[in-house]
Every structure is written in structure tokens, then in C-alpha cells.
Design an enzyme around this catalytic site. Structure first.
Site, short mmCIF file in Angstrom:
data_model
loop_
_atom_site.label_atom_id
_atom_site.label_comp_id
_atom_site.label_asym_id
_atom_site.label_seq_id
_atom_site.Cartn_x
_atom_site.Cartn_y
_atom_site.Cartn_z
N GLU A 50 3.25 -10.00 1.82
CA GLU A 50 3.01 -10.00 0.36
C GLU A 50 3.94 -11.08 -0.21
O GLU A 50 3.48 -12.12 -0.68
CB GLU A 50 3.32 -8.61 -0.22
CG GLU A 50 3.14 -8.49 -1.73
CD GLU A 50 3.59 -7.13 -2.30
OE1 GLU A 50 4.32 -6.39 -1.60
OE2 GLU A 50 3.24 -6.84 -3.47
N ASP B 242 -0.95 -0.87 -7.86
CA ASP B 242 -0.24 -0.06 -8.87
C ASP B 242 -0.91 -0.30 -10.23
O ASP B 242 -0.36 -1.00 -11.10
CB ASP B 242 1.23 -0.49 -8.93
CG ASP B 242 1.92 -0.33 -7.59
OD1 ASP B 242 2.28 0.80 -7.24
OD2 ASP B 242 2.07 -1.34 -6.88
N1 ADE Z 1 5.44 -0.11 -3.82
C1 ADE Z 1 4.54 0.00 -4.80
N2 ADE Z 1 3.85 -1.14 -4.91
C2 ADE Z 1 4.30 -1.99 -3.97
C3 ADE Z 1 3.99 -3.30 -3.57
N3 ADE Z 1 3.04 -4.01 -4.15
N4 ADE Z 1 4.69 -3.85 -2.56
C4 ADE Z 1 5.66 -3.17 -1.96
N5 ADE Z 1 5.99 -1.93 -2.29
C5 ADE Z 1 5.31 -1.33 -3.28
ZN ZN Z 2 1.29 -1.78 -2.23
#
Ligand code: ADE
Ligand code: ZN
Length: 339
Positions: free
Chosen positions: A201, A280
Site C-alpha cells: 500500500e 474505511d
Molecule cells: N487499518 C485500517 N485501514 C487501513 C489501511 N488502509 N492500511 C493499513 N491499515 C489499516
Molecule cells: Zn485496509
């Protein structure tokens, strides 16, 4: 055109595979639960909370996300949170969910593992009965915490083995490579959990390799950075290892600057198994349909491509094979019947 596209996406049967239940905590519900639990939040209004949701990176988001979760105390709070999410996505024609929860975010504040999981699970069971939304529950370890803490959490999860399908890895990625959790994941695998991890990410493509080769994951969450390494792309494609992409999250956390050149088509053309998810949604400006729309518009994705992404969401799920086929057939019928 946009109205038609919105309508098409809205009715598309789909699965959500990358969703943190704590990340669905809408400010309105946060205020309501804070009040009934007599907890202070440092904002005076929903508007003020929304103003604070401007992030430059993953850590800035995580700080505020963990702060929001502090008002969740009772089993009922976890139930209400999960119930609200299911109601929303039922209205978006989500038919299967595989959701993450972060037990350590709560157990570290003195809330018992039982309280958290019982609230979430009860809402999921009711959602299945009432809305027909099938589900899998996935427990994530917080990777910024030590390995021992993950081992302890795994122990706490064992009495709920029948409720927890899989184990994942989330939170601050940089500096916390998957290899830090190799032993815990091996133990989780022995206990029969299916494994996945956030990788690539913000972290480098090397973290994706580690998740594959050292953790033995069945799915990669995000995985955007695989494009930096052509050999990795080929490996992921050969294994048909699903990536759970989250476009609005990526934009909100500045993993990408814009969705105008989000590399979805490029990834699909390379044979990668790509899915679209919301991560999220309360923090990033949209649930699953807004994520589909967020890429469909700037990239001029065809209905066929959108339907392919919805089919991928079932292919990449942990549903049994015959169930996957049934769900994929529903997407095909939907596309075929579209005017
Ligand atoms: N916890 C909640 N959202 C997250 C994300 N995008 N990356 C890592 N941890 C997370
Ligand atoms: Zn996530």
C-alpha cells in the site's frame, strides 16, 4: 450518462473483500455512542469531524481512526457499528462481505475480545438472515505492535475459531514488514485460519514478496506497488492471487494523487485478479459503489469491465466454488438484461 452509470453500478451484485469495520464508523454514530458511553470526543460537531479527515499519508489517518474507535465500549456498540454498515451496503446490492476487525485496538484499552467479537458476529448473523448478505470475519493483527502481542491475540481468538475465517495484517506498513509476523502466521495457519496481509500500500513491492513467500497468504490487500516489479506481477498473475484495491482510500491517503490514471485496466491487462473495495468508507468519502464510480468515470470503464470487476469480487472471495459460480452467474444475468 453519469446517471446511467450510477444506476448500473448501484444494481450490480457484488462482494466487498477489503473493509475494516472500525473504518465504517460514521461521525453521527460516533457522537451517539460517545454520548451514551459518557466519553468525550475532541470535536464539537459532525462537520468538525469531517474537516479533520484530511490526510497526507497512512499514519495520519490511523491516528484519527484509532482515536474514533476509543468510544466503542459495549457489545452493543460493536453490534450497532456492524449493523449500520450492513444496512448501508445492502442498499448498494452488496451480497457478500469479508470484513476485518482489529481486536488489539480494543483489547489494549481494556475491552474484552469477547465483547468485540460477539457484537460484530451477532450483527453479521442477523444481516445474513435479514438481508441475505453472506459473510466471513477476518481478524487483523496490528503490525506496529510486537510479535508477542499478535501471539497473545491469536490465543484469544482460538475459542472463537468457528467464527473467524481468516487472519490478516494491517496498520502502519512502513518499517513493519510481513516477515516480522512469519512465526505468528505459521501458527495461525496450523490452527486452520486462511491468511492474508496488507502489503504494497505504502510499503515496497518487497513486502508483497514477503507476504507471498514468508506468510503464505491467500490474498494481498492493496498490493498497488506490485507494478514496480514485473517479475512479481507475473508471479501474482500466474497464481491468480487476488489484490483487493481500494481507490478512494488510495486517493485519500495520497498513495495516488488522482484517480485519473488509476492503473486498473493496466493491471487487468497484465492478467492480475483485481477487486474494488472501500477499506474505511466513513473516512475516505464513499462505500463500495462510490469506489466503483470513482474509477469508472475518469477512466471511462465500460459496463463489461465493471461487471468483470464484480465477478472478480466473487472469484477472489472465500466462498465455496459452487457458490462463487452462482454469484458470478447473477452478475452475468444482470449485465445481459441491462437495456
Ligand atoms: N487499518 C485500517 N485501514 C487501513 C489501511 N488502509 N492500511 C493499513 N491499515 C489499516
Ligand atoms: Zn485496509
Amino acid at each position: 450518462m453519469t446517471a446511467t452509470l450510477e444506476k448500473f453500478i448501484a444494481g450490480l451484485p457484488k462482494a466487498e473483500l477489503h473493509l475494516h469495520i472500525e473504518g465504517t464508523f460514521e461521525p453521527e454514530l460516533m457522537f451517539e455512542i460517545a454520548q451514551r458511553n459518557k466519553r468525550q470526543i475532541r470535536f464539537n460537531s459532525v462537520e468538525e469531524v469531517k474537516q479533520a479527515y484530511r490526510f497526507n499519508n497512512l499514519q495520519e489517518f490511523l491516528d484519527i481512526y484509532y482515536e474514533g474507535a476509543n468510544v466503542l465500549i459495549e457489545e452493543r456498540d460493536f453490534y450497532d457499528l456492524t449493523r449500520a454498515y450492513l444496512q448501508r451496503v445492502h442498499a448498494q446490492n452488496v451480497q457478500h462481505v469479508e470484513i476485518f476487525f482489529d481486536p488489539q485496538t480494543h483489547t489494549d484499552r481494556g475491552i474484552s475480545f469477547d465483547t468485540v467479537i460477539k457484537g460484530i458476529y451477532r450483527a453479521l448473523e442477523e444481516g445474513e438472515k435479514q438481508f441475505g448478505i453472506s459473510f466471513k470475519l477476518i481478524m487483523c493483527f496490528l503490525r506496529h505492535l510486537p510479535e508477542e502481542a499478535a501471539f497473545k491475540t491469536l490465543e484469544e481468538a482460538l475459542p472463537f475459531k468457528d467464527w473467524i475465517y481468516g487472519v490478516g495484517l494491517d496498520s502502519s506498513e512502513l518499517g513493519h514488514p510481513p516477515s516480522k509476523f512469519e512465526r505468528v502466521f505459521a501458527k495461525a495457519r496450523e490452527a486452520g485460519f486462511t491468511l492474508m496481509a496488507h502489503a504494497g500500500e505504502e510499503g515496497p513491492s518487497a513486502y508483497i514478496w514477503e507476504a507471498l513467500t514468508q506468510l503464505n497468504v491467500a490474498r494481498i490487500d492493496h498490493g498497488n506497488r506490485c507494478l514496480d516489479d514485473e517479475r512479481l506481477v507475473q508471479e501474482l498473475a500466474a497464481r491468480q492471487m487476488a489484490l483487493t484495491l481500494c481507490p478512494l482510500s488510495n486517493r485519500a491517503l495520497k498513495v495516488v494523487q488522482t484517480l485519473d490514471n488509476y492503473p486498473i485496466q493496466k493491471m487487468m491487462d497484465k492478467g492480475l485478479l483485481i477487486t474494488i473495495n472501500s477499506d474505511d468508507p466513513a473516512y475516505f468519502g464513499g462505500y463500495i459503489n462510490e469506489n466503483y464510480l470513482g474509477i469508472a468515470q475518469p477512466l471511462h470503464l465500460s459496463k463489461e469491465t465493471l461487471a468483470e470487476l464484480a465477478k472478480n469480487s466473487f472469484r477472489a472471495s472465500f466462498l465455496p466454488e459452487e457458490e462463487k459460480e452462482k454469484r458470478i452467474a447473477r452478475v452475468e444475468a444482470y449485465l445481459a438484461n441491462w437495456d
